[in-house]
Scaffold this motif. Structure first.
Motif, PDB file in Angstrom:
ATOM      1  N   ASN A  25     -39.842   1.631   5.624  1.00 25.41           N
ATOM      2  CA  ASN A  25     -38.812   1.531   6.673  1.00 25.41           C
ATOM      3  C   ASN A  25     -37.897   2.747   6.648  1.00 25.41           C
ATOM      4  O   ASN A  25     -37.545   3.302   7.701  1.00 25.41           O
ATOM      5  CB  ASN A  25     -37.973   0.266   6.469  1.00 25.41           C
ATOM      6  N   GLU A  26     -37.509   3.155   5.471  1.00 25.91           N
ATOM      7  CA  GLU A  26     -36.593   4.287   5.307  1.00 25.91           C
ATOM      8  C   GLU A  26     -37.264   5.591   5.747  1.00 25.91           C
ATOM      9  O   GLU A  26     -36.657   6.396   6.466  1.00 25.91           O
ATOM     10  CB  GLU A  26     -36.174   4.366   3.841  1.00 25.91           C
ATOM     11  N   ILE A  27     -38.504   5.797   5.314  1.00 27.66           N
ATOM     12  CA  ILE A  27     -39.222   7.017   5.681  1.00 27.66           C
ATOM     13  C   ILE A  27     -39.410   7.099   7.195  1.00 27.66           C
ATOM     14  O   ILE A  27     -39.186   8.158   7.813  1.00 27.66           O
ATOM     15  CB  ILE A  27     -40.577   7.078   4.946  1.00 27.66           C
ATOM     16  N   LEU A  28     -39.814   5.998   7.813  1.00 26.10           N
ATOM     17  CA  LEU A  28     -40.013   6.006   9.263  1.00 26.10           C
ATOM     18  C   LEU A  28     -38.705   6.259  10.011  1.00 26.10           C
ATOM     19  O   LEU A  28     -38.692   6.969  11.031  1.00 26.10           O
ATOM     20  CB  LEU A  28     -40.629   4.675   9.707  1.00 26.10           C
ATOM     21  N   ALA A  29     -37.608   5.720   9.507  1.00 28.86           N
ATOM     22  CA  ALA A  29     -36.308   5.980  10.143  1.00 28.86           C
ATOM     23  C   ALA A  29     -35.947   7.457  10.040  1.00 28.86           C
ATOM     24  O   ALA A  29     -35.423   8.045  10.996  1.00 28.86           O
ATOM     25  CB  ALA A  29     -35.225   5.117   9.497  1.00 28.86           C
ATOM     26  N   ASN A 388     -28.532   3.207   8.417  1.00 32.02           N
ATOM     27  CA  ASN A 388     -28.418   3.409   6.977  1.00 32.02           C
ATOM     28  C   ASN A 388     -29.155   4.658   6.508  1.00 32.02           C
ATOM     29  O   ASN A 388     -28.692   5.349   5.599  1.00 32.02           O
ATOM     30  CB  ASN A 388     -28.928   2.172   6.237  1.00 32.02           C
ATOM     31  N   SER A 389     -30.290   4.956   7.115  1.00 29.58           N
ATOM     32  CA  SER A 389     -30.991   6.186   6.734  1.00 29.58           C
ATOM     33  C   SER A 389     -30.189   7.417   7.172  1.00 29.58           C
ATOM     34  O   SER A 389     -30.275   8.472   6.551  1.00 29.58           O
ATOM     35  CB  SER A 389     -32.394   6.224   7.348  1.00 29.58           C
ATOM     36  N   GLY A 390     -29.408   7.263   8.235  1.00 32.51           N
ATOM     37  CA  GLY A 390     -28.529   8.361   8.642  1.00 32.51           C
ATOM     38  C   GLY A 390     -27.512   8.685   7.570  1.00 32.51           C
ATOM     39  O   GLY A 390     -27.213   9.860   7.304  1.00 32.51           O
ATOM     40  N   ARG A 391     -26.974   7.658   6.939  1.00 33.58           N
ATOM     41  CA  ARG A 391     -26.039   7.878   5.829  1.00 33.58           C
ATOM     42  C   ARG A 391     -26.736   8.580   4.669  1.00 33.58           C
ATOM     43  O   ARG A 391     -26.165   9.477   4.030  1.00 33.58           O
ATOM     44  CB  ARG A 391     -25.457   6.532   5.378  1.00 33.58           C
ATOM     45  N   LEU A 392     -27.993   8.208   4.423  1.00 32.75           N
ATOM     46  CA  LEU A 392     -28.746   8.856   3.341  1.00 32.75           C
ATOM     47  C   LEU A 392     -28.992  10.325   3.666  1.00 32.75           C
ATOM     48  O   LEU A 392     -28.885  11.188   2.788  1.00 32.75           O
ATOM     49  CB  LEU A 392     -30.063   8.107   3.130  1.00 32.75           C
ATOM     50  N   ARG A 393     -29.290  10.629   4.912  1.00 32.95           N
ATOM     51  CA  ARG A 393     -29.483  12.037   5.297  1.00 32.95           C
ATOM     52  C   ARG A 393     -28.192  12.827   5.155  1.00 32.95           C
ATOM     53  O   ARG A 393     -28.216  14.019   4.814  1.00 32.95           O
ATOM     54  CB  ARG A 393     -30.021  12.125   6.726  1.00 32.95           C
TER      55      ARG A 393
END
Length: 401
Positions: A25-29, A388-393
């Motif tokens: 899910n995270e990778i695809l986001a 949430n993946s945006g925060r990780l980026r």
């Protein structure tokens, strides 16, 4: 640094793994947002079942040699490092106590980092993947981070996995619940300025909400059949429902080391006509069964070796789909399953409390509706994979400045 120029390597013990949908899910986001990724798998694929979303991942998968069986090949790798990696001899000397297999993987990964011009490495789990990412980042002079989940935090390993050192040396550490965050900071000296809580997210477009108001008396459990999932407690609670002549049927989806013991417990409790074991099923089929059920039950416990669930993905999925959940007061679960608001949360190991909670949901259609509506709001607010993946980026990008 602009997102379109950032190149990140994901370091994973194995890829793909059926149960690690949160990583996919995270990778695809990330890919939907345009991030350039490469995936490094440290061990061979060990499973025969895979989720269909794996096929949507565009990032190349580089499979690292998992064991060093040839001295000459290892020294050739060291020599390549001497030629290509900055200050390699001194850095290798500082890490001479490391396991030779992980050390070799780190050298190989560092060479890949330089060749592919990656700027950041991110590992999932604080065990082997974080070990290799830490070393590779050191050898190649890039930043690195990792996400700590559950077993890597709580399980009592025979050898020290150096979690405190990894937290100290990582550019940033992410974990999946506030409970984990407090544990890492208090037990391992994590600096709250560089340790963040970020919930595992879902692509909510794939999880449409459906009212649970009129559903059959179907109790669903989903997960690996291992001790920490607490399915023995569920079977004991089902026996209590049967003793009270409360109508129900139960399905357990998944497989694992406890399956034979659980099947024996079903027979001992004379529940054979009520309980079905399906084994592993595809995600779409699981989602359909979730939306046909009155509830999803995750009776998590802390196992004898200290292992526990951090925050089971199936709870997030069920709540997104509109199915009420019952779980236990273990690790970060009460952050998601707020008792009486977004679900029912009982004492771990208590089959009597669990039976009472299941009976409440079986008889209370209005309660199911209330819990399911509030649960969906919580998922939309806190568990959106794109947000949430945006925060990780942002974390990845900040480490380049």
């Amino acid at each position: 640094m602009a997102l379109n120029s950032l190149r990140v390597g994901y370091v994973l013990k194995r890829y793909p793994r059926f149960s690690e949908t949160f990583i996919v899910n995270e990778i695809l986001a990330h890919e939907r947002a345009g991030l350039s990724l490469a995936i490094f798998a440290l061990g061979p694929v060990m499973e025969s079942h895979f989720q269909p979303d794996i096929g949507a991942v565009k990032a190349p998968v580089i499979r690292m040699t998992d064991k060093q069986r040839n001295v000459e090949q290892f020294w050739n790798l060291v020599n390549e490092g001497m030629k290509a990696l900055p200050n390699f001899a001194a850095r290798l000397e500082e890490e001479r106590e490391q396991n030779v297999h992980e050390l070799a993987q780190a050298i190989g990964l560092a060479l890949e980092v330089r060749q592919r011009q990656l700027q950041h490495l991110h590992a999932h789990f604080g065990t082997q993947a974080a070990t290799v990412a830490r070393l590779a980042a050191k050898f190649s002079e890039v930043s690195w981070s990792f996400t700590a989940h559950a077993k890597d935090i709580y399980y009592r390993y025979e050898t020290d996995i150096q979690l405190a050192r990894k937290i100290r040396e990582a550019s940033h550490v992410v974990t999946v619940s506030d409970y984990n965050l407090a544990w890492l900071c208090e037990r391992y000296g994590g600096d709250r300025r560089k340790v963040s809580r970020l919930y595992n997210g879902l692509d909510l477009r794939q999880f449409p909400w459906l009212s649970p108001h009129r559903r059959p008396a179907h109790i669903l459990g989903v997960g690996r059949l291992v001790a920490k999932k607490g399915f023995r407690v569920l079977i004991a609670a089902l026996a209590r429902l049967q003793a009270k002549a409360i109508p129900f049927r139960c399905t357990l989806i998944g497989d694992g080391s406890e399956r034979e013991a659980l099947e024996a417990a079903v027979i001992a409790g004379e529940l054979q006509e009520k309980v079905t074991f399906t084994g592993i099923l595809p995600r779409q089929e699981v989602a359909a069964i979730i939306q046909e059920s009155a509830m999803v039950v995750a009776p998590c416990v802390i196992s004898e070796d200290g292992d526990r669930d951090g925050l089971p993905t199936v709870l997030v999925e069920a709540m997104a789909l509109g199915t009420p959940v019952i779980s236990t007061q273990v690790a970060g679960i009460p952050e998601l399953v707020i008792n009486g608001q977004t679900g029912l949360c009982v004492t771990p190991g208590s089959d009597s409390e669990l039976a009472e909670a299941m009976a409440m949901l079986l008889s209370g259609q209005d309660l199911r509706e209330k819990l399911a509506r509030q649960a969906r709001k919580t998922i939309v607010r806190d568990y959106d994979a794109d947000r949430n993946s945006g925060r990780l980026r942002e974390i990845f990008t900040l480490k380049q400045k």
